[in-house]
Scaffold this motif. Sequence first.
Motif, short mmCIF file in Angstrom:
data_model
loop_
_atom_site.label_atom_id
_atom_site.label_comp_id
_atom_site.label_asym_id
_atom_site.label_seq_id
_atom_site.Cartn_x
_atom_site.Cartn_y
_atom_site.Cartn_z
N TYR A 387 0.84 -1.19 0.00
CA TYR A 387 0.00 0.00 0.00
C TYR A 387 0.88 1.25 0.00
O TYR A 387 2.05 1.21 0.39
N CYS A 388 0.29 2.35 -0.43
CA CYS A 388 0.99 3.63 -0.44
C CYS A 388 -0.05 4.75 -0.42
O CYS A 388 -1.16 4.57 -0.94
N LYS A 389 0.29 5.89 0.17
CA LYS A 389 -0.63 7.01 0.22
C LYS A 389 -0.25 8.08 -0.80
O LYS A 389 0.88 8.12 -1.29
N GLU A 392 3.31 10.09 -1.37
CA GLU A 392 4.47 9.34 -0.90
C GLU A 392 5.24 8.75 -2.09
O GLU A 392 4.71 8.65 -3.20
N CYS A 394 6.53 6.07 -4.47
CA CYS A 394 6.00 4.77 -4.87
C CYS A 394 7.02 3.67 -4.57
O CYS A 394 8.16 3.74 -5.02
N PRO A 395 6.65 2.65 -3.80
CA PRO A 395 7.62 1.63 -3.42
C PRO A 395 7.83 0.54 -4.46
O PRO A 395 8.78 -0.23 -4.36
N TRP A 400 -1.52 0.56 -9.70
CA TRP A 400 -1.99 0.92 -8.36
C TRP A 400 -3.46 1.30 -8.44
O TRP A 400 -3.85 2.09 -9.29
N MET A 433 3.50 9.29 -5.64
CA MET A 433 2.15 8.81 -5.89
C MET A 433 1.23 10.00 -6.14
O MET A 433 1.29 11.01 -5.42
N TRP A 451 -1.14 -1.79 -4.63
CA TRP A 451 -0.46 -2.38 -5.80
C TRP A 451 -1.19 -3.65 -6.20
O TRP A 451 -1.44 -4.53 -5.37
#
Length: 467
Positions: A387-389, A392, A394-395, A400, A433, A451
Motif C-alpha cells: 500500500y501507499c498514500k 508518498e 511509490c515503493p 496501483w 504517488m 499495488w
Amino acid sequence: MSSFIFVAGRNDDAARDRAFYLLKKYTSATSLRRAIDLYDGFLRDFEREIRKPENVEISLLGKPIDYGEDLQRFLEYLKPMEYARPLLTNPARRAEALGMLREAIRFSAYIWGRRYEEIGAGDSDSLFYKLGYRWFCYESIGVFGKADLAATLISLMCKTASKNGIKRGVVSLGGTRESRRVMCWTYESIFFDTEPRNSIPPIVFPTHLPPCPPKNEESEGQVWSGQPIPVTGIWEPWPVGPTAGVRCPNYYLAGDTASEYQTEGTDTSEAVRWRLIWKDTRYSSGGIPVEEEDYFLPEPVVIESRVRRAWPGEICPQTGEWFANHLNQKVRVAAGDPMPGPERSPGGNLVIWYLNEQATEPEPELLPEDAVAMLGYNPVIEPKPVYCKSGEACPKTGLWKPIVPAGIRGYESFTRPGNLGMMPLRVQAGARMPNFGAYTDEDEARIVWKWIGEQGEYDHPNAARPS
C-alpha cells in the motif's frame, strides 16, 4: 420524510395513532433507560479499549498518550443519568428526572465539539477513529456509535417533553451539510426519520398499534396558548378557525406553558386551544407498563467465534463474500482492503458486514518450517499486499488501484461504476504517488493506493519521475 406528516384537516385516524404511539415512546422510562444503558456501555467499552496494549499511542514527546482524563470527563455526564434512572417511574419526580437528562445530554456537544476537533479525533489514524468516532456524530459507529444513539434518544425526549413551552425543532431536508434546513413544528419533525442528519432512529411500529383516544370535542378544561398546563399528558390543539382541522397532538408536563402552533411549511404561529386526550398515568404503580416491552426489539445475537464481522472503512480481515443485512447487498472483498460503505443504510441503520462462511474458501495453511526446509520453498506463501498514500514515494513499479474509504465527501460519486478516477494507474518505483482528487486535504490523506500487479499500458500523468 415519513409519509404521515400532519396536514390541517387531513390528519386521519392512522396518523393520530402513530403520533400517539411515538409521543408515548419518546417520553417513556424504557426509552430513556435504554439511553442511559447505551451511554454506560460506551464508557465501559471506551475504558476497555484504551487499556489494551495494542491501542497505546505515542505522543510527539515520545510518551504514551493517557486517555484517563477523557474517561473521567465522560464519566461526569453519567452521574445525572444515574440519579435520574430510578426517578423515571416516580410520577412525583419524573419532571425532575427529565431535567437531569437535559443536563446530561451535554456530553454530545462535548464529545463532538471543538476539543476533539482540534486534536484530530476524526482522523483515520487516531484511536478515536478506530473506535468508531467520526466528525459528524450521526456518522459514528462502534464504541462511539453507542454514545451517539444515547444522545439521540435523550434528544427525542427533550423535543417531545419541551421546556418553557418551546416547541420547535430543526429538520434537514437532505443528507449533506449543504442541504436545506428548516424550522418546523417539533411534533411533526420527530417523524422525519429518513435522514441520518436529523438524528431520529428509524421508526418501526408494532403489528397491533394502540389506538389514539378520540378527539376531545368538549371545551371544558381547554387551555389557551400562553396558559399553564394543569395535567401531564398528551394534548391536542384546536385552531380558532372553524374550517381548520385539529392539529398534531403534543406531550406536555404539568406546569409547562401551552405554546402557539406553527403549521408545517409555514413561518407563522397561531394561538390555539389545547384539549387533553390522554392523562399520563403510566407509572402510577411505580412499574413499567407491559406495552413498553415492544418499544425496542432485542439486539441480534452474534457468536464471535463463528461469525466474522467488520464495519465500513475497517480493513477486511479475510478474503471472501461479505453481506450487509441493512443494505440487502453482497460484495467480495480481499483481505487488507477497506470494507465498503456507506456507514448507514438509507433508513439510517448502522451497516455491519458479515462474512458468508459457506461462500468463502478457507485460507491456505502454511507448511511447518521443517517441511519448507525439505522442499526448499513454501508453495502456499502469497505476496504481502503493498500500500501507499498520495504524495508518498511509490515503493514498487506497477498498477496501483485507489481505495476510497466510506465517509469522505463525494464517496458515492467517486465509487460510482464507470468512474474513470477509480481505474488502476501505472506508477514507476520512486515516483511520487499522485493525488486522487479528494475535496479536502483531510480526505486525500485517507485515500490509500494498493499495488495490484506489474502489467499496464499507461503511466499516470501526475506521477512525478524519480530524478
